[in-house]
Design an enzyme around this catalytic site. Sequence first.
Site, mmCIF file in Angstrom:
data_model
loop_
_atom_site.group_PDB
_atom_site.id
_atom_site.type_symbol
_atom_site.label_atom_id
_atom_site.label_comp_id
_atom_site.label_asym_id
_atom_site.label_seq_id
_atom_site.Cartn_x
_atom_site.Cartn_y
_atom_site.Cartn_z
ATOM 1 N N THR A 71 0.849 -1.199 0.000
ATOM 2 C CA THR A 71 0.000 0.000 0.000
ATOM 3 C C THR A 71 0.878 1.240 0.000
ATOM 4 O O THR A 71 1.828 1.326 0.783
ATOM 5 C CB THR A 71 -0.893 0.023 1.263
ATOM 6 N N PRO A 97 7.180 0.565 -3.007
ATOM 7 C CA PRO A 97 6.178 1.309 -3.768
ATOM 8 C C PRO A 97 5.756 0.585 -5.036
ATOM 9 O O PRO A 97 4.703 0.883 -5.602
ATOM 10 C CB PRO A 97 6.862 2.641 -4.097
ATOM 11 N N HIS A 126 -2.472 6.184 -13.821
ATOM 12 C CA HIS A 126 -3.101 5.113 -13.040
ATOM 13 C C HIS A 126 -4.608 5.146 -13.210
ATOM 14 O O HIS A 126 -5.181 6.145 -13.653
ATOM 15 C CB HIS A 126 -2.775 5.256 -11.547
ATOM 16 N N LYS A 130 -7.279 5.150 -8.024
ATOM 17 C CA LYS A 130 -6.091 5.325 -7.171
ATOM 18 C C LYS A 130 -6.222 6.640 -6.419
ATOM 19 O O LYS A 130 -6.371 7.702 -7.024
ATOM 20 C CB LYS A 130 -4.812 5.306 -8.004
HETATM 21 P P1 NAP Z 1 -8.554 -1.315 -3.562
HETATM 22 O O1 NAP Z 1 -9.136 -2.054 -4.692
HETATM 23 O O2 NAP Z 1 -9.165 -0.014 -3.124
HETATM 24 O O3 NAP Z 1 -8.533 -2.317 -2.324
HETATM 25 C C1 NAP Z 1 -8.211 -1.933 -1.027
HETATM 26 C C2 NAP Z 1 -8.822 -2.949 -0.088
HETATM 27 O O4 NAP Z 1 -8.401 -2.646 1.241
HETATM 28 C C3 NAP Z 1 -10.346 -2.938 -0.088
HETATM 29 O O5 NAP Z 1 -10.832 -4.268 -0.209
HETATM 30 C C4 NAP Z 1 -10.683 -2.350 1.280
HETATM 31 O O6 NAP Z 1 -11.863 -2.845 1.821
HETATM 32 C C5 NAP Z 1 -9.509 -2.833 2.088
HETATM 33 N N1 NAP Z 1 -9.359 -2.064 3.321
HETATM 34 C C6 NAP Z 1 -9.526 -0.743 3.521
HETATM 35 N N2 NAP Z 1 -9.321 -0.444 4.816
HETATM 36 C C7 NAP Z 1 -9.004 -1.616 5.425
HETATM 37 C C8 NAP Z 1 -8.691 -1.971 6.772
HETATM 38 N N3 NAP Z 1 -8.655 -1.050 7.746
HETATM 39 N N4 NAP Z 1 -8.435 -3.275 7.059
HETATM 40 C C9 NAP Z 1 -8.467 -4.220 6.099
HETATM 41 N N5 NAP Z 1 -8.781 -3.957 4.785
HETATM 42 C C10 NAP Z 1 -9.031 -2.647 4.480
HETATM 43 O O7 NAP Z 1 -7.016 -0.983 -3.826
HETATM 44 P P2 NAP Z 1 -5.962 -1.853 -4.685
HETATM 45 O O8 NAP Z 1 -5.982 -1.400 -6.078
HETATM 46 O O9 NAP Z 1 -6.099 -3.284 -4.340
HETATM 47 O O10 NAP Z 1 -4.596 -1.259 -4.089
HETATM 48 C C11 NAP Z 1 -4.327 -1.341 -2.714
HETATM 49 C C12 NAP Z 1 -3.149 -0.422 -2.372
HETATM 50 O O11 NAP Z 1 -1.971 -0.966 -2.943
HETATM 51 C C13 NAP Z 1 -3.245 1.009 -2.914
HETATM 52 O O12 NAP Z 1 -2.643 1.891 -2.006
HETATM 53 C C14 NAP Z 1 -2.426 0.956 -4.187
HETATM 54 O O13 NAP Z 1 -1.883 2.221 -4.516
HETATM 55 C C15 NAP Z 1 -1.334 0.025 -3.759
HETATM 56 N N6 NAP Z 1 -0.689 -0.719 -4.841
HETATM 57 C C16 NAP Z 1 0.642 -0.953 -4.688
HETATM 58 C C17 NAP Z 1 1.291 -1.731 -5.607
HETATM 59 C C18 NAP Z 1 2.748 -2.021 -5.406
HETATM 60 O O14 NAP Z 1 3.357 -2.669 -6.281
HETATM 61 N N7 NAP Z 1 3.345 -1.613 -4.300
HETATM 62 C C19 NAP Z 1 0.619 -2.255 -6.699
HETATM 63 C C20 NAP Z 1 -0.736 -2.009 -6.833
HETATM 64 C C21 NAP Z 1 -1.385 -1.244 -5.873
HETATM 65 P P3 NAP Z 1 -13.255 -2.031 1.578
HETATM 66 O O15 NAP Z 1 -13.592 -2.287 0.145
HETATM 67 O O16 NAP Z 1 -14.167 -2.666 2.571
HETATM 68 O O17 NAP Z 1 -12.966 -0.590 1.845
#
Ligand code: NAP
Length: 213
Positions: A71, A97, A126, A130
């Site tokens: 994240t 990241p 993105h 995002k």
């Molecule tokens: P997403 O689709 O918004 O998913 C985030 C998930 O986290 C949702 O299922 C959400 O649940 C859950 N969540 C929120 N608050 C939580 C909590 N307190 N406890 C447990 N679960 C919780 O986002 P995504 O696209 O999967 O990306 C997730 C993060 O990873 C983002 O910050 C993105 O920028 C980052 N990312 C990083 C990389 C990398 O290579 N480092 C790659 C891709 C993405 P709800 O739906 O119930 O809110």
Amino acid sequence: MRVALVGHRGKVGRVLGPALEAAGHEVRGIGREDRLDLSGLDAAVNFTRPDAVFTTVRIALEQGVPNVVGTTGLGQEELEFLDGLARERRVPVFVAPNFAVGAILMMRFAREAAAVLPRAEIVELHNEEKRDAPSGTARETARLLGGDPPIHSVRLPGLVAHQEVLFGGDGQLLTIRHDTYSREAFTPGVLLALERLHTLPPGLTTGLETLLS
Ligand code: NAP
């Protein structure tokens, strides 16, 4: 390993869960509504949201569980706090990241190019969902290039994660570009981080490149 996948219903989590299981890990999915009880687990993988990452990683570290964090959105002060907490609990916290190997190469090549072509600008593109901008990868690329290059952030439907680093010189332009077309791109990097987690020192380690070199 017995792994908590925090954010298992998210766009990354939905892809990562089955991939971790296919690689032999036992996965406990944790969503927003679940209590973060990590007893009996070896590690937590965090792909949540910028407004949830600090608290969820802090709670995991307080339970003495090592963390792999994808994240983005953690600020410098938050990283320093988590580093201190992880050292105190004598467990590693690994934050990257970008877990896509191609993106790490893009940053490495960009740093090399900047030594010869110092005028650079970064365009990161993105999906519109995002939340944070600029992306963690763009900020890390800017840090590697030095000289505070401008960053342009695009948020549109249809995109996954893309970045261009443009280098302008007299009569020429060099573009270094990486495209992530699907979230499977992040799986090998997360598996590598889990594999290496127990070899990392207590406290914070950042960047997939530290595991690749
Ligand atoms: P997403 O689709 O918004 O998913 C985030 C998930 O986290 C949702 O299922 C959400 O649940 C859950 N969540 C929120 N608050 C939580 C909590 N307190 N406890 C447990 N679960 C919780 O986002 P995504 O696209 O999967 O990306 C997730 C993060 O990873 C983002 O910050 C993105 O920028 C980052 N990312 C990083 C990389 C990398 O290579 N480092 C790659 C891709 C993405 P709800 O739906 O119930 O809110």
